[in-house]
Motif scaffolding. Structure first.
Motif, PDB file in Angstrom:
ATOM      1  N   UNK A  67     165.546  95.118  92.869  1.00  0.00           N
ATOM      2  CA  UNK A  67     165.260  93.703  92.592  1.00  0.00           C
ATOM      3  C   UNK A  67     165.229  93.404  91.098  1.00  0.00           C
ATOM      4  N   UNK A 102     157.827  89.668  81.468  1.00  0.00           N
ATOM      5  CA  UNK A 102     159.011  89.869  82.304  1.00  0.00           C
ATOM      6  C   UNK A 102     159.352  91.352  82.498  1.00  0.00           C
ATOM      7  N   UNK A 120     154.816  86.043  93.718  1.00  0.00           N
ATOM      8  CA  UNK A 120     156.238  85.903  93.342  1.00  0.00           C
ATOM      9  C   UNK A 120     156.957  87.242  93.395  1.00  0.00           C
ATOM     10  N   UNK A 173     162.584  90.234 100.321  1.00  0.00           N
ATOM     11  CA  UNK A 173     163.992  89.944 100.622  1.00  0.00           C
ATOM     12  C   UNK A 173     164.804  91.220 100.801  1.00  0.00           C
ATOM     13  N   UNK A 233     158.292  85.755  86.984  1.00  0.00           N
ATOM     14  CA  UNK A 233     159.110  86.925  86.620  1.00  0.00           C
ATOM     15  C   UNK A 233     160.553  86.742  87.106  1.00  0.00           C
ATOM     16  N   UNK A 234     161.499  87.159  86.314  1.00  0.00           N
ATOM     17  CA  UNK A 234     162.909  87.050  86.696  1.00  0.00           C
ATOM     18  C   UNK A 234     163.343  88.263  87.515  1.00  0.00           C
ATOM     19  N   UNK A 235     164.224  88.004  88.479  1.00  0.00           N
ATOM     20  CA  UNK A 235     164.780  89.098  89.276  1.00  0.00           C
ATOM     21  C   UNK A 235     166.301  88.993  89.291  1.00  0.00           C
ATOM     22  N   UNK A 236     166.950  90.020  89.801  1.00  0.00           N
ATOM     23  CA  UNK A 236     168.415  90.011  89.847  1.00  0.00           C
ATOM     24  C   UNK A 236     168.909  88.798  90.629  1.00  0.00           C
ATOM     25  N   UNK A 278     169.629  88.104  94.514  1.00  0.00           N
ATOM     26  CA  UNK A 278     168.558  87.987  95.511  1.00  0.00           C
ATOM     27  C   UNK A 278     168.230  86.534  95.847  1.00  0.00           C
ATOM     28  N   UNK A 279     168.677  85.640  94.967  1.00  0.00           N
ATOM     29  CA  UNK A 279     168.222  84.256  95.081  1.00  0.00           C
ATOM     30  C   UNK A 279     168.475  83.654  96.469  1.00  0.00           C
ATOM     31  N   UNK A 280     169.666  83.910  97.021  1.00  0.00           N
ATOM     32  CA  UNK A 280     170.044  83.233  98.268  1.00  0.00           C
ATOM     33  C   UNK A 280     169.745  84.027  99.541  1.00  0.00           C
ATOM     34  N   UNK A 281     169.097  85.158  99.396  1.00  0.00           N
ATOM     35  CA  UNK A 281     168.867  85.971 100.597  1.00  0.00           C
ATOM     36  C   UNK A 281     167.783  85.354 101.463  1.00  0.00           C
ATOM     37  N   UNK A 309     172.730  91.047  99.600  1.00  0.00           N
ATOM     38  CA  UNK A 309     171.823  91.721  98.672  1.00  0.00           C
ATOM     39  C   UNK A 309     172.566  92.426  97.546  1.00  0.00           C
ATOM     40  N   UNK A 310     173.856  92.745  97.761  1.00  0.00           N
ATOM     41  CA  UNK A 310     174.618  93.345  96.660  1.00  0.00           C
ATOM     42  C   UNK A 310     175.610  92.347  96.068  1.00  0.00           C
TER      43      UNK A 310
END
Lengths: 368, 368
Positions: A102, A185, A244, A251, B1-4, B7-10, B126-127
């Motif tokens: 993630x 972050x 968060x 996910x 916190x930011x993530x890859x 993942x946003x649309x999963x 996810x990938x």
């Protein structure tokens, strides 16, 4: 067939040898094999857990409750956090995997101690992240901070407290001071797989999940049922963090990642605190024997806050030869040569197991 | 916190509701709840498996044999392949995840039927892989081939045979003909989670893993213990493929991905072929009742090669309303609205469960 390039350099985790393998390879009777290699609870698991499992063995055709309602309820009461602060993994290992996938990628870096839990590196390699390590084998927070300040794009810091496979830990106050210097972050993983042991031995080492995630919303605390709770074979761990972080990791959680029996086992294990405390108390009574044994043989060891102890061998001894000789006698311990150390890690067993270990190890050590 | 970003649309997989949830939400006694939602084996699991588990409940503190020696031995005998052709996953789901992570990435595409097992899409997302689907809901190999020929960089093709959640399957000869047109560097997944059912109903549908991987080294066959073998709650599946594929996927397999009890359960389940065959025989006897029931109510259904049946509802009926009404009566089925279909999927239960379903469904259907 071609595969993604980041897989090329991955080596698999080398697990402690199972009893079955020693039986197969050396023809030793299973009851004569002593496994002191994987830091399992030598006192087994709570009889209440075993009884509960026997009751529901006829339900194994049914998928588990994927909301993990009861287990989350138990953990949220135990730790004073909300359900939404909890994620359950197939061992805390699986949560490590979610975290790496993630939060890091080919363009970022992760930071860990030189000698620490092998899966941090294995999971990080699988996504092609750059891996940074301290110079010291054990955790040195000054070194962590120096590297962190000198490098860009460190997205994850792994703190294994207490540390597997070396056994050292760090006082809560020092950890908190360190965390004040870390950017919001950057996700800091507090891997507390052996925290129950550390907290028992020295309350200054105790890290409280609800407290740390409140003060530092960029941390995630990992716990497991595999060690003090005696459920190594059931694969249940948990992560505690702000919502968060948890909702993002969720996910990546595959449905039904915990078996029907594992869920039940963890729920029941949480209820039997007496079993856990007894296991830990006995562990440190037996640990004293290991410390005396090592001192008597003039072997250096790392004072341990866990259920294992690491013997650092001198140059005239070879950890691999010693581990192999023990194996042939039916005693499985962990050679740390794969970690680049001439050292062995021994799980503290029951009184009888340890006595047998001492007598056989002495002979091999003095002969070798 | 930011993530890859990928993942946003999963969205998470929406699992069949567990009995516990219905008990909690609607106050219905657990013994009055009928779960026909997750295609579990309604006849439970083999009594031999249950007995074996009770014998080793006191070993759950020990990690499993991570080489999975006995289970691989059993599977290699069953299928006439080598140990090195087999990978074990926490359900075949987990192997799907390994496949997607090993073979596809942001720059590649995967191809699947429009309405098929939801995890293909979830893992692919996810990938960050691009997902291509056929126009038809059920598997249409001409459409698969047309898309394959018109697009570049399709790295994985998923064939779910028989298909979940719709129930159709494809004859082996047609599958083989299709495979002749696929490039060596495209991995074709033959998801055989329900193959035992299809093979029983029509031998032309039977796909033999050792045969298909010999003829087409770019295929991987997936099987599971969750359906006909009655171990849905234990999370054990397997993949069979050529060694180069298996050894790569093994790099992504976390250590101890199967619990100690799950390994034992799978080993014992493999030995009790009679239980499996009986379950399947009863399944198709009961399936006939569902077909007649649907015909009598003038409901279209898809002839099924599995242990479930899909009712395609007409526009004046709403699958969600019907599923919800059944839930309040303690009957859990699967609404396929999340798949974009006005349809319900019902697991074929025991004689008694099905009779109860028929009587309650009729009332709700005729009233709604």
């Amino acid at each position: 067939m071609n595969f993604n390039e980041e897989l090329r350099d991955i080596k698999n985790y080398s697990a402690g040898k199972p009893i079955e393998l020693v039986v197969r390879e050396f023809g030793i009777d299973a009851k004569d094999v002593i496994k002191l290699a994987s830091n399992e609870n030598p006192y087994g698991s709570s009889p209440k857990v075993i009884d509960a499992l026997k009751q529901i063995c006829n339900k194994i055709h049914l998928y588990p409750d994927d909301s993990m309602y009861k287990l989350k309820e138990g953990l949220s009461k135990r730790f004073g956090v909300l359900d939404s602060n909890i994620i359950i993994g197939a061992g805390s290992d699986q949560i490590l995997e979610f975290i790496v996938r993630a939060k890091s990628n080919k363009n970022s870096k992760v930071l860990m101690a030189k000698t620490t839990f092998a899966m941090y590196e294995i999971y990080a390699k699988a996504v092609g992240t750059k891996i940074l390590k301290t110079i010291s084998d054990t955790h040195n927070l000054d070194e962590f901070l120096e590297i962190y300040n000198n490098e860009k794009d460190i997205k994850i810091i792994f703190l294994c407290l207490p540390n597997n496979p070396l056994g050292e830990s760090i006082e809560k106050n020092k950890v908190y001071k360190f965390l004040e210097n870390i950017d919001n972050d950057t996700l800091v993983v507090i891997d507390g797989a052996y925290q129950e042991y550390a907290a028992f031995k020295d309350k200054d080492m105790k890290i409280n999940p609800s407290d740390i995630i409140k003060k530092f919303p960029n941390t995630i605390y990992l716990g497991t049922f595999s060690k003090a709770y005696g459920l190594g074979g059931m694969r249940v761990g948990y992560g505690i963090a702000q919502n968060d972080i948890i909702s993002t990791l969720m996910k990546l959680r595959p449905p039904f990642n915990i078996t029907t029996l594992s869920l039940e086992a963890a729920v029941e294990a949480l209820k039997d605190g007496a079993f856990v405390q007894n296991s830990i108390k006995n562990n440190f009574l037996q640990m004293k024997r290991y410390e005396k044994f090592a001192s008597d043989l003039n072997i250096n060891f790392i004072p341990s806050y866990t259920n294992f102890i690491t013997f650092l061998l001198k140059n005239d001894k070879n950890s691999t030869c010693i581990a192999d000789s023990l194996l042939k006698k039916g005693i499985i311990i962990r050679d740390l040569k794969t970690y680049g150390l001439n050292a062995v890690r021994i799980t503290v067993g029951t009184k009888e197991e340890n006595s047998k270990f001492f007598s056989i190890f002495s002979i091999i050590y003095n002969a070798g």
